[in-house]
Design an enzyme around this catalytic site. Structure first.
Site, PDB file in Angstrom:
ATOM      1  CB  THR A 140      51.463  57.686  -1.057  1.00  0.00           C
ATOM      2  OG1 THR A 140      51.952  58.960  -0.637  1.00  0.00           O
ATOM      3  CG2 THR A 140      50.653  57.071   0.062  1.00  0.00           C
ATOM      4  CB  ALA A 152      63.990  59.926 -21.425  1.00  0.00           C
ATOM      5  CE  LYS A 212      56.264  70.075   0.426  1.00  0.00           C
ATOM      6  NZ  LYS A 212      55.511  68.830   0.748  1.00  0.00           N
ATOM      7  CD  GLU A 263      50.341  63.898   6.985  1.00  0.00           C
ATOM      8  OE1 GLU A 263      50.279  62.877   7.690  1.00  0.00           O
ATOM      9  OE2 GLU A 263      50.632  63.872   5.776  1.00  0.00           O
ATOM     10  CG  ASP A 295      53.233  72.316   2.834  1.00  0.00           C
ATOM     11  OD1 ASP A 295      54.059  71.422   2.631  1.00  0.00           O
ATOM     12  OD2 ASP A 295      52.418  72.698   1.966  1.00  0.00           O
ATOM     13  CE  LYS A 347      53.890  72.609  -0.809  1.00  0.00           C
ATOM     14  NZ  LYS A 347      52.458  72.237  -0.857  1.00  0.00           N
ATOM     15  N   GLY A 399      49.448  64.195  -3.637  1.00  0.00           N
ATOM     16  CA  GLY A 399      48.953  62.892  -4.067  1.00  0.00           C
ATOM     17  C   GLY A 399      50.015  62.099  -4.785  1.00  0.00           C
TER      18      GLY A 399
END
Length: 429
Positions: A14, A34, A107, A192, A203, A207, A304
């Site tokens: 995704t 840029a 991560k 999940e 998770d 982070k 997302g």
């Protein structure tokens, strides 16, 4: 404009597909910002034939993702494979040692191997960027590494996992229990099929260790994060917290001082007047406290395809501009090997929940354990018998050393009065 920045993308899930869509949609704007176009020239994934909703036939296809690091005409590799080790780490190492810059949303890999990769990037004079690895589309790493660079950061904390926050805020709004809301989160794609990394706090711990390194100039120390997830939070905890003027959130907290590096991911009771109490759904939020800038608050979508792709492409824009800089805000050789802080003397208030047998003397047993350990009780609530005949007892303590609470719980361990394990949640200061 200068020559195009040529990009290879490994992993077309995704986020990978989102990166392609974003560059397709905003390519002209990105090029203007840029100073040069950003073009994807090669891709790699497990299944070439899968329909991803984007045209990949225009790119060179590479079966072995590691080979992208040696692909002719590639300036930057974007790693979106995932996993702390395996193909992702092999690609990262190969990319940096072959003099190409690396952008990643991984991560777990950065938490475990970020120091090694930072040394390799600095030695090769290339960029290692991982904005998308923490809090999705929120520019928190850039904000802390660059915007707050003049400050000594005293504390960083926040809601770092959208799955857990969705579950807790839905339990809060609807009074439902954990298992039921988890099933809904899985059905909606917020969790999940195997949700352990999320609901057990791993998770968020990945982070937090990254944020702590950037904020405090310490080497990444994922192994030093004390971690407990939300698996054992029940609807009654949410209700008791609300009655007391709090909301339950999974919060990662990190501090560094003369006692060492403190890192913890645990469910907390958050006062309703604190900004984190109003972060609901699958949203992330990070608070950093600087000695000159004061409190900084970052909030937004933590996952997302769109938000994460936005962070990936923002890193590519930096590289296109020639803005490299050390990955952890200072040269990797300058990062201190911080020792884990002892938490026994750390002072705070606690919420303790016990499920007990409905019989005479149980409250006295709990109160005696608290007294003997030196825990001062601010309030005690007992609720009526549940369906199985057990009773819920909730205690809020006065401020005191954490070792005293730990000792009280040790005294109660194995008691025949208790049904299951007590729940200990810290109250956010």
């Amino acid at each position: 404009m200068g020559e195009a920045l040529r990009v290879a993308v490994a992993g077309l899930g995704t986020v990978g597909a989102g990166v392609i869509r974003l560059i397709d949609a905003n390519g002209e704007l990105i090029a203007r910002r840029a100073g040069r176009p950003i073009e994807i020239v090669a891709v790699s994934a497990r299944d070439r034939s899968k329909d991803r909703g984007v045209d990949i036939a225009r790119f060179d296809w590479v079966d072995d993702s590691t080979a992208l690091a040696r692909h002719d005409g590639v300036d930057v590799v974007v790693e979106l494979v995932g996993g702390a080790d395996g193909p992702a780490l092999a690609l990262a190492r190969e990319t940096l040692t072959h003099g190409r810059s690396l952008v990643t949303a991984n991560k777990a890999m950065i938490a475990h191997h970020g120091l090694e990769l930072a040394h390799a990037a600095e030695a090769g004079g290339v960029a290692l960027k991982f904005e998308a690895a923490v809090a999705g589309g929120i520019p928190v790493i850039k904000g802390l590494r660059e915007g707050a660079a003049a400050n000594a950061i005293e504390r960083v904390y926040g809601i770092l996992n959208g799955t857990c926050n969705f579950i807790l805020s839905r339990m809060e709004a609807e009074g439902r229990d954990f298992a039921e809301v988890l099933a809904e989160a899985q059905a909606k794609g917020f969790a999940e099929a195997d949700p352990g990394f999320d609901i057990d706090g791993v998770d968020a711990a990945h982070k937090l260790s990254i944020l702590a390194s950037i904020c405090f100039g310490t080497q990444p120390a994922f192994g030093g994060v004390a971690t407990m997830g939300v698996r054992h939070v029940i609807a009654a905890d949410i209700a008791e917290a609300a009655a007391l003027g709090y909301r339950v959130r999974l919060v990662g907290v990190a501090e560094a001082d003369g006692n060492g590096l403190f890192q913890r991911v645990h469910p907390h009771l958050v006062p309703v007047d604190h900004p984190l109490a109003h972060v609901t759904g699958a949203t992330n939020a990070v608070v950093a406290e600087g000695n000159f800038v004061g409190r900084l608050f970052f909030q937004g979508a933590g996952a997302g395809d769109g938000p994460t792709a936005s962070a990936v492409v923002a890193d590519l824009i930096d590289i296109a501009r020639g803005e490299f800089g050390p990955p952890y805000a200072m040269p990797a050789a300058s990062l201190a090997a911080g020792s884990p802080a002892e938490t026994g003397e750390r002072r705070g208030r606690a919420y303790l929940r016990f499920t007990v047998e409905d019989r005479v003397g149980v409250l006295a047993e709990i109160a005696a354990a608290m007294r003997d350990a030196g825990v001062s009780i601010e309030s005690l609530m007992q609720r009526g018998a549940m369906a199985d005949g057990s009773v819920l007892v909730a205690i809020v303590t006065h401020e005191g050393p954490e070792r005293c609470v730990a000792q009280a719980l040790d005294k109660l361990r194995g008691s025949t009065s208790l049904v299951g394990q007590p729940m200990w949640m810290h109250i956010l200061q």
